[in-house]
Design a protein around this motif. Structure first.
Motif, PDB file in Angstrom:
ATOM      1  N   LEU B  79     -47.132   0.024 -23.113  1.00 49.91           N
ATOM      2  CA  LEU B  79     -47.391  -1.175 -22.318  1.00 49.91           C
ATOM      3  C   LEU B  79     -46.973  -1.003 -20.868  1.00 49.91           C
ATOM      4  O   LEU B  79     -46.141  -0.168 -20.538  1.00 49.91           O
ATOM      5  N   ALA B  80     -47.562  -1.851 -20.032  1.00 48.63           N
ATOM      6  CA  ALA B  80     -47.088  -2.005 -18.661  1.00 48.63           C
ATOM      7  C   ALA B  80     -46.948  -3.494 -18.399  1.00 48.63           C
ATOM      8  O   ALA B  80     -47.790  -4.282 -18.830  1.00 48.63           O
ATOM      9  N   ALA B  81     -45.870  -3.882 -17.734  1.00 44.96           N
ATOM     10  CA  ALA B  81     -45.673  -5.280 -17.352  1.00 44.96           C
ATOM     11  C   ALA B  81     -45.656  -5.353 -15.831  1.00 44.96           C
ATOM     12  O   ALA B  81     -44.797  -4.756 -15.185  1.00 44.96           O
ATOM     13  N   LEU B  82     -46.625  -6.051 -15.260  1.00 46.04           N
ATOM     14  CA  LEU B  82     -46.775  -6.130 -13.814  1.00 46.04           C
ATOM     15  C   LEU B  82     -46.274  -7.479 -13.303  1.00 46.04           C
ATOM     16  O   LEU B  82     -46.646  -8.525 -13.846  1.00 46.04           O
ATOM     17  N   TRP B  83     -45.448  -7.440 -12.273  1.00 47.20           N
ATOM     18  CA  TRP B  83     -44.938  -8.659 -11.656  1.00 47.20           C
ATOM     19  C   TRP B  83     -46.061  -9.323 -10.856  1.00 47.20           C
ATOM     20  O   TRP B  83     -46.642  -8.704  -9.964  1.00 47.20           O
ATOM     21  N   LEU B  84     -46.363 -10.578 -11.171  1.00 51.47           N
ATOM     22  CA  LEU B  84     -47.389 -11.299 -10.398  1.00 51.47           C
ATOM     23  C   LEU B  84     -46.776 -12.426  -9.594  1.00 51.47           C
ATOM     24  O   LEU B  84     -47.356 -12.893  -8.616  1.00 51.47           O
ATOM     25  N   GLY B  85     -45.626 -12.895 -10.006  1.00 53.54           N
ATOM     26  CA  GLY B  85     -44.939 -13.988  -9.328  1.00 53.54           C
ATOM     27  C   GLY B  85     -43.579 -14.128  -9.964  1.00 53.54           C
ATOM     28  O   GLY B  85     -43.306 -13.485 -10.983  1.00 53.54           O
ATOM     29  N   PRO B  86     -42.685 -14.954  -9.385  1.00 54.14           N
ATOM     30  CA  PRO B  86     -41.333 -15.070  -9.933  1.00 54.14           C
ATOM     31  C   PRO B  86     -41.308 -15.606 -11.370  1.00 54.14           C
ATOM     32  O   PRO B  86     -40.306 -15.439 -12.059  1.00 54.14           O
ATOM     33  N   ASP B  87     -42.394 -16.241 -11.811  1.00 52.96           N
ATOM     34  CA  ASP B  87     -42.426 -16.715 -13.197  1.00 52.96           C
ATOM     35  C   ASP B  87     -43.711 -16.274 -13.905  1.00 52.96           C
ATOM     36  O   ASP B  87     -44.154 -16.900 -14.849  1.00 52.96           O
ATOM     37  N   GLU B  88     -44.315 -15.190 -13.417  1.00 53.09           N
ATOM     38  CA  GLU B  88     -45.613 -14.800 -13.960  1.00 53.09           C
ATOM     39  C   GLU B  88     -45.738 -13.279 -14.015  1.00 53.09           C
ATOM     40  O   GLU B  88     -45.415 -12.588 -13.045  1.00 53.09           O
ATOM     41  N   TRP B  89     -46.215 -12.777 -15.151  1.00 47.97           N
ATOM     42  CA  TRP B  89     -46.404 -11.332 -15.342  1.00 47.97           C
ATOM     43  C   TRP B  89     -47.742 -11.080 -16.016  1.00 47.97           C
ATOM     44  O   TRP B  89     -48.297 -11.954 -16.690  1.00 47.97           O
TER      45      TRP B  89
END
Lengths: 92, 208
Positions: B79-89
């Motif tokens: 898996l990869a987890a990408l940061w999209l916002g302070p409360d969103e991935w």
């Protein structure tokens, strides 16, 4: 083109942002008690300084956070950027 | 009604028609620019409070902590987890794993203030690799993509030729970028990439 320092994502191109007008305009404590003129002042009247101006920006294309920027309206220099709820800088 | 209309619809990736042209650019540039769609990756939008118990629960469920530093990616084997916002991935996994992942994540955050949504159809992924990958993207991307500023493990939502894209640096062993673009913009972005790549191709007529 402005380079706006998003408090989360760092400096980014102005095209990634949405402008949100003057910052720190408080919602009236009791809107129903306002006269039409006072309500109109709240809705439509904004500062128009030549110099530092605190304004809201949203990083629409990226983290989608609203935050505040102090921008010099004469030079377009961005003097500060800070998150909603944080105290703004003192700019003389 | 014919028999084949009764078959369940197989998913079709937005750039399936570009596979030949991507391969042609990769060949004609001698590998200086490598373009390929990574079709139908599992993608889940995860929204939760990074400081709350749901974040811990997700870490246990995935064996992968959601990154809290802005514009970074956390990797595990699968898996990869990408940061999209302070409360969103955005959690990205292998094709076909979306339903299982969604189930695991939903079970993990059950009862917490969190949202897990399968958004696999929202974006498609283009691999942009090769020695000139950075030069290619720089033609239309306002970000500083120098490895000093944007190396492996970094990601950013930005614009490429005015289209919103999610860009991620691959790990050290395989330099290059993943470019995630909205399905409806994918054709435009692919056309732009092919056009921008002509500069790195010895004989441009071979790719048109």
């Amino acid at each position: 083109m402005l380079l706006i320092p998003c408090p989360w994502c760092g400096p980014r191109d102005e095209a990634e942002f949405t402008y949100g007008g003057q910052a720190h305009v408080p919602y009236p404590r009791d809107p129903a008690a306002l006269t039409d003129e006072e309500w109109a002042r709240y809705l439509f009247f904004r500062d128009n300084p030549k110099g530092p101006h605190a304004e809201r920006w949203c990083h629409t294309i990226s983290c989608r956070r609203w935050f505040n920027v102090v921008r010099d309206t004469a030079t377009n220099e961005v003097l500060a950027a800070y998150r909603i709820g944080e105290a703004g800088p003192v700019i003389s | 009604m014919t028999a084949d209309t009764e078959q369940p619809l197989a998913p079709v990736s937005p750039l399936v028609r570009y596979a030949g042209r991507f391969a042609a650019v990769t060949r004609a540039s001698g590998g200086a620019v490598r373009l390929a769609e990574l079709p139908l990756l599992a993608q889940l939008s995860v929204r939760l409070d990074a400081k709350g118990p749901a974040a811990e629960a997700v870490r246990f469920a995935l064996g992968l902590a959601l990154p809290v530093e802005p514009d970074t990616v956390a990797f595990s084997d699968e898996l990869a987890a990408l940061w999209l916002g302070p409360d969103e991935w955005l959690v990205v996994g292998r094709p076909g794993s979306a339903a299982g992942l969604e189930e695991r994540l939903r079970a993990a955050v059950a009862g917490e203030h969190a949202a897990v949504t399968d958004v696999s159809g929202q974006r498609t992924t283009v691999l942009v690799g090769g020695a000139r990958a950075r030069d290619l993207l720089a033609h239309g991307c306002p970000l500083d993509l120098h490895p000093r500023a944007f190396g492996p493990g970094r990601c950013a939502q930005t614009t490429l030729a005015r289209a919103g894209v999610l860009l991620a640096g691959r790990d050290e062993h395989r330099p290059g970028y993943w470019l995630l673009t909205r399905s409806s913009f994918a054709g435009y972005v692919a056309d732009w990439l092919l056009d921008a790549a002509t500069e790195y191709v010895a004989d441009a007529t071979s790719i048109t």
